[in-house]
Each structure stands twice: as structure tokens, then as C-alpha cells.
Design a protein around this motif. Structure first.
Motif, short mmCIF file in Angstrom:
data_model
loop_
_atom_site.label_atom_id
_atom_site.label_comp_id
_atom_site.label_asym_id
_atom_site.label_seq_id
_atom_site.Cartn_x
_atom_site.Cartn_y
_atom_site.Cartn_z
N HIS A 32 0.37 -0.49 -0.28
CA HIS A 32 1.23 0.64 0.06
C HIS A 32 1.58 1.49 -1.16
CE1 HIS A 32 1.86 -0.61 4.22
NE2 HIS A 32 1.93 -1.85 3.77
N ASP A 39 -0.53 9.63 1.49
CA ASP A 39 0.10 9.42 2.79
C ASP A 39 0.95 10.62 3.23
OD1 ASP A 39 -1.01 7.03 3.29
OD2 ASP A 39 0.71 5.81 2.79
N SER A 175 6.46 3.18 3.35
CA SER A 175 5.05 3.14 3.76
C SER A 175 4.74 1.87 4.54
CB SER A 175 4.15 3.23 2.52
OG SER A 175 2.79 3.06 2.87
#
Length: 226
Positions: A32, A39, A175
Motif C-alpha cells: 500500500h 492511487d 489505502s
């Protein structure tokens, strides 16, 4: 000589058995922290319009507290993560920072609200919204694993550094609320497209044979091998 080797092996085995095992939900976990740039995740901290630097730091600290508190409640299904004990240790080790952060946030809402009562109500709503930001069902394993890692880092961080750790890892925790699953193998169900033949009566004769002249080539006909 052999006896000494056997005794050493036995001691090593006992030491290894005494250490708590760390939970491993997947053969390869999603990274992450490395994916944050691509993202495009929204900011994890609840916005505080017109906040000062110290007020923003207080928001970081209190957001991390809310997230780890939620993890301590949600992640008890896997005791080796130590989310509960890490959270309690943070409350003890960083009690002064947490108390100061809550006081600063209270002063912020008093400053931006028309009255002290409305400021207290706004602070209560703020705290409730923080918890809702870290609610997850499908990605619970990834959230718990990430929260455990952050809790361990905070446990070994010097006092006065809670805002620094929070600022560095809150987006990573955010995330982890998105389900990623196993990264070593692609276990996702892939859509399969199937071509269905026309079922019009004119396309079939009385013996259920396809009429090429009426409806074109048979879409289900086997191709001749080359």
C-alpha cells in the motif's frame, strides 16, 4: 560434541517457540505504501479550514488514534497482530501528545464556531466522522495487517513523534481499506463472454439444423483443423 549440538538445537527451538508468530494472510501482500502515488486517494484527514500548523498536527494525531482504536476493536480475531495491546501502549506512552491534540482541536472548533456549545458539538461530530473514515468489511485483513505494522512502529517511536509517524503512514492505512487480496496469484474471477446462436424460427429447419442461407454462417460450427 553431539550432546552440545543437541542442547543448542533444543534451546534455539524453545526460543523460536516463545516468540509470537506474525499473521500472514496472503503469500504476497499488496504494498500500500508503494502504490500511494498512483492511487489518487483522497486525503485521509478530515479537513480543518483555516487550521494552523499545530492544529493540523493535532488532526493527524487524533486521526491515527481513531484508526488504531477501530483496529483494536475490529482485529481481535487475530491476536498475533497485537492491535489491542499496541493501541493501549500508545495511550500510555503518548498520553501527553494525545491530550494536547484533543485540547488543540477543541480550541480550533471554539475559534471557528459561533458559540462554545456549537464548538463542542462540532468537535463531537468531528470525532465521529473520523471513525467512519476507517470502516471496512471486504478489506479487513489488509486494514488489520497495516494497522498492526503502524502500531508497532508507534510503540518504538520516541515521545513527541506521534504526529510525524501519523503523517507518514495515514495514507497507507487509508489505502488498506481497499481490497487488493493475494498478489502472488491472480485469483479474481474473470468475465467470460459467450456467443449465443439466434433462436429465430427462420434460422432452423424442422430437423433443428441451421439455415445458412437464411441467417448466415453457423456461429457454433466447429472450424476445420488446418
Amino acid at each position: 560434541m553431539i550432546r552440545s549440538v543437541l542442547i543448542g538445537a533444543l534451546l534455539a527451538l524453545l526460543v523460536g517457540a516463545a516468540q509470537p508468530a506474525s499473521a500472514q494472510f496472503y503469500l504476497k501482500n499488496y504494498d500500500h505504501a508503494a502504490a500511494l502515488v498512483s492511487d489518487g486517494l483522497p486525503k485521509v484527514v478530515e479537513p480543518l479550514p483555516g487550521a494552523t500548523g499545530s492544529e493540523n498536527d493535532a488532526a493527524l494525531i487524533w486521526t491515527m488514534r481513531a484508526a488504531l482504536n477501530l483496529a483494536a476493536l475490529q482485529c481481535q480475531f487475530e491476536p498475533t497482530l497485537l492491535t489491542d495491546s499496541n493501541y493501549n501502549a500508545m495511550l500510555v506512552d503518548h498520553v501527553e501528545e494525545l491530550a494536547a491534540a484533543w485540547t488543540i482541536l477543541g480550541m480550533y472548533f471554539d475559534r471557528v464556531s459561533p458559540s462554545p456549545r456549537e464548538g463542542r458539538d462540532a468537535l463531537d461530530r468531528y470525532g465521529t466522522r473520523l471513525y467512519s473514515r476507517f470502516s471496512t468489511v471486504s478489506a479487513q485483513l489488509e486494514f488489520c495487517r497495516t494497522a498492526a505494522s503502524i502500531g508497532q512502529e508507534i510503540l518504538f517511536s520516541p515521545r513527541g513523534q506521534l504526529a510525524v509517524v501519523s503523517g507518514a503512514r495515514l495514507n497507507e492505512l487509508r489505502s488498506s481499506l481497499i481490497y487488493r487480496g493475494e498478489q502472488l496469484f491472480d485469483l479474481r474471477l474473470k468475465p467470460v463472454s459467450v456467443t449465443l446462436p439466434r433462436l429465430d424460427a427462420e434460422c432452423w429447419d424442422r430437423k433443428a439444423r441451421w439455415r445458412d442461407k437464411k441467417c448466415g454462417p453457423d456461429p457454433w460450427a466447429k472450424s476445420n483443423p488446418a
